[in-house]
Design a protein around this motif. Structure first.
Motif, mmCIF file in Angstrom:
data_model
loop_
_atom_site.group_PDB
_atom_site.id
_atom_site.type_symbol
_atom_site.label_atom_id
_atom_site.label_comp_id
_atom_site.label_asym_id
_atom_site.label_seq_id
_atom_site.Cartn_x
_atom_site.Cartn_y
_atom_site.Cartn_z
ATOM 1 N N LYS A 179 -12.621 -1.805 -2.165
ATOM 2 C CA LYS A 179 -11.782 -2.330 -1.078
ATOM 3 C C LYS A 179 -10.824 -1.250 -0.587
ATOM 4 O O LYS A 179 -10.589 -0.240 -1.261
ATOM 5 C CB LYS A 179 -10.980 -3.532 -1.569
ATOM 6 C CG LYS A 179 -11.818 -4.683 -2.123
ATOM 7 C CD LYS A 179 -12.679 -5.319 -1.051
ATOM 8 C CE LYS A 179 -13.451 -6.502 -1.613
ATOM 9 N NZ LYS A 179 -14.356 -7.108 -0.595
ATOM 10 N N GLU A 180 -10.250 -1.490 0.582
ATOM 11 C CA GLU A 180 -9.203 -0.595 1.077
ATOM 12 C C GLU A 180 -8.020 -0.641 0.121
ATOM 13 O O GLU A 180 -7.748 -1.685 -0.490
ATOM 14 C CB GLU A 180 -8.746 -1.024 2.470
ATOM 15 C CG GLU A 180 -9.792 -0.872 3.559
ATOM 16 C CD GLU A 180 -9.226 -1.242 4.928
ATOM 17 O OE1 GLU A 180 -7.990 -1.423 5.040
ATOM 18 O OE2 GLU A 180 -10.022 -1.347 5.873
ATOM 19 N N PRO A 181 -7.294 0.486 -0.027
ATOM 20 C CA PRO A 181 -6.151 0.501 -0.952
ATOM 21 C C PRO A 181 -5.159 -0.627 -0.710
ATOM 22 O O PRO A 181 -4.669 -1.226 -1.675
ATOM 23 C CB PRO A 181 -5.521 1.871 -0.693
ATOM 24 C CG PRO A 181 -6.672 2.722 -0.268
ATOM 25 C CD PRO A 181 -7.548 1.815 0.547
ATOM 26 N N ARG A 182 -4.853 -0.946 0.540
ATOM 27 C CA ARG A 182 -3.864 -2.008 0.796
ATOM 28 C C ARG A 182 -4.373 -3.369 0.334
ATOM 29 O O ARG A 182 -3.593 -4.210 -0.116
ATOM 30 C CB ARG A 182 -3.503 -2.060 2.282
ATOM 31 C CG ARG A 182 -4.651 -2.424 3.215
ATOM 32 C CD ARG A 182 -4.146 -2.709 4.618
ATOM 33 N NE ARG A 182 -5.247 -3.077 5.514
ATOM 34 C CZ ARG A 182 -5.070 -3.736 6.640
ATOM 35 N NH1 ARG A 182 -3.854 -4.099 7.028
ATOM 36 N NH2 ARG A 182 -6.110 -4.033 7.411
ATOM 37 N N ASP A 183 -5.694 -3.596 0.422
ATOM 38 C CA ASP A 183 -6.244 -4.869 -0.036
ATOM 39 C C ASP A 183 -6.253 -4.944 -1.558
ATOM 40 O O ASP A 183 -5.912 -5.965 -2.151
ATOM 41 C CB ASP A 183 -7.653 -5.063 0.513
ATOM 42 C CG ASP A 183 -7.659 -5.379 2.001
ATOM 43 O OD1 ASP A 183 -6.636 -5.875 2.500
ATOM 44 O OD2 ASP A 183 -8.682 -5.117 2.652
ATOM 45 N N ARG A 184 -6.640 -3.842 -2.191
ATOM 46 C CA ARG A 184 -6.630 -3.805 -3.663
ATOM 47 C C ARG A 184 -5.219 -4.006 -4.198
ATOM 48 O O ARG A 184 -5.001 -4.790 -5.136
ATOM 49 C CB ARG A 184 -7.204 -2.468 -4.142
ATOM 50 C CG ARG A 184 -7.139 -2.251 -5.639
ATOM 51 C CD ARG A 184 -7.918 -1.019 -6.060
ATOM 52 N NE ARG A 184 -7.558 0.167 -5.321
ATOM 53 C CZ ARG A 184 -6.496 0.933 -5.604
ATOM 54 N NH1 ARG A 184 -5.685 0.610 -6.611
ATOM 55 N NH2 ARG A 184 -6.234 2.015 -4.902
ATOM 56 N N LEU A 185 -4.241 -3.322 -3.616
ATOM 57 C CA LEU A 185 -2.860 -3.451 -4.070
ATOM 58 C C LEU A 185 -2.286 -4.816 -3.736
ATOM 59 O O LEU A 185 -1.501 -5.374 -4.513
ATOM 60 C CB LEU A 185 -2.008 -2.338 -3.452
ATOM 61 C CG LEU A 185 -2.384 -0.916 -3.895
ATOM 62 C CD1 LEU A 185 -1.570 0.116 -3.124
ATOM 63 C CD2 LEU A 185 -2.170 -0.750 -5.390
ATOM 64 N N GLY A 186 -2.666 -5.370 -2.583
ATOM 65 C CA GLY A 186 -2.195 -6.710 -2.238
ATOM 66 C C GLY A 186 -2.668 -7.748 -3.228
ATOM 67 O O GLY A 186 -1.913 -8.636 -3.645
ATOM 68 N N ALA A 187 -3.933 -7.652 -3.637
ATOM 69 C CA ALA A 187 -4.465 -8.592 -4.628
ATOM 70 C C ALA A 187 -3.785 -8.402 -5.977
ATOM 71 O O ALA A 187 -3.488 -9.380 -6.686
ATOM 72 C CB ALA A 187 -5.968 -8.402 -4.760
ATOM 73 N N SER A 188 -3.500 -7.141 -6.332
ATOM 74 C CA SER A 188 -2.849 -6.893 -7.614
ATOM 75 C C SER A 188 -1.436 -7.474 -7.640
ATOM 76 O O SER A 188 -0.984 -7.982 -8.674
ATOM 77 C CB SER A 188 -2.815 -5.398 -7.920
ATOM 78 O OG SER A 188 -1.871 -4.722 -7.114
ATOM 79 N N GLU A 189 -0.734 -7.424 -6.518
ATOM 80 C CA GLU A 189 0.623 -7.992 -6.454
ATOM 81 C C GLU A 189 0.594 -9.504 -6.665
ATOM 82 O O GLU A 189 1.460 -10.059 -7.353
ATOM 83 C CB GLU A 189 1.256 -7.653 -5.106
ATOM 84 C CG GLU A 189 1.613 -6.172 -4.950
ATOM 85 C CD GLU A 189 2.088 -5.835 -3.544
ATOM 86 O OE1 GLU A 189 2.196 -6.773 -2.714
ATOM 87 O OE2 GLU A 189 2.347 -4.654 -3.272
#
Length: 207
Positions: A179-189
């Protein structure tokens, strides 16, 4: 196990981390009666043998050790952090609506050959080491010396040791790397906010 290249984990230190952090392995065996699975806490020594050695014990009443008494090719599955991922957790979903639900996880398949170790010294040693490792966080760690020697001797007679010489470790870490970094990080948050700190942490690690 299906392992796309972007989810493959081959680093020995990461494979060892997953096994040691989640030591309850699923021992998969096969005999004339078919497939069987036993869930057993293992100790892993990555420096022994070619790819490491797994040791554990099973109840003497468990038929698995007799079925494998002559040696058997086996697989042990260690499942690490895991959890459901909603497409709503991806910022990009709200722009393109081109995301679907998935499940992220870490797993290691340890392949090897099992040997039965039905001797008191081996069994006592593995029990002592497993106890020390898992009691370490207790205010007053339990040890075998807390019980009467005759009681411990009786308990040790009721179990049998097993040792698996590992021939291959196959690792997979599906952590939204595709996934795009922002999507991966958004899911992790979102995972972190819901108490799944371990999975969230690994999803935040640089790729």
């Amino acid at each position: 196990m299906y392992v796309p290249a972007h989810f493959a984990e081959t680093r020995p230190e990461e494979l060892t981390r997953i096994i040691r952090a989640h030591p309850l392995g699923m021992l998969v065996t096969h005999d004339a009666q078919g497939l069987d699975a036993n869930h057993i806490p293992f100790e892993f020594d990555p420096g022994a043998g070619t790819h490491g050695v797994l040791t554990a014990h099973v109840a003497r009443a468990n038929p698995v050790w007799r079925q494998c008494a002559g040696g058997a090719d086996v697989m042990v599955v260690f499942r690490g952090a895991q959890g459901y991922i909603s497409p709503n957790w991806y910022p990009g979903k709200h722009e393109t609506h081109r995301q679907v639900p998935t499940w992220n996880y870490e797993v290691v398949h340890a392949h090897g050959r099992l040997a039965v170790r039905d001797d008191e010294k081996f069994v006592r040693g593995i029990v002592a080491r497993l106890t020390r490792a898992h009691e370490a966080g207790e205010p007053r760690p339990w040890k075998m010396g807390d019980s009467a020697p005759e009681f411990i001797d009786e308990m040790l007679k009721a179990i049998v040791g097993i040792e698996i010489a590992v021939t291959a470790l196959v690792g997979k870490r599906k952590l939204s790397q595709n996934k795009e970094p922002r999507d991966r990080l958004g899911a992790s948050e979102t995972l972190a906010a819901r108490g799944q700190a371990e999975l969230a942490q690994h999803m935040r690690e640089p790729r």
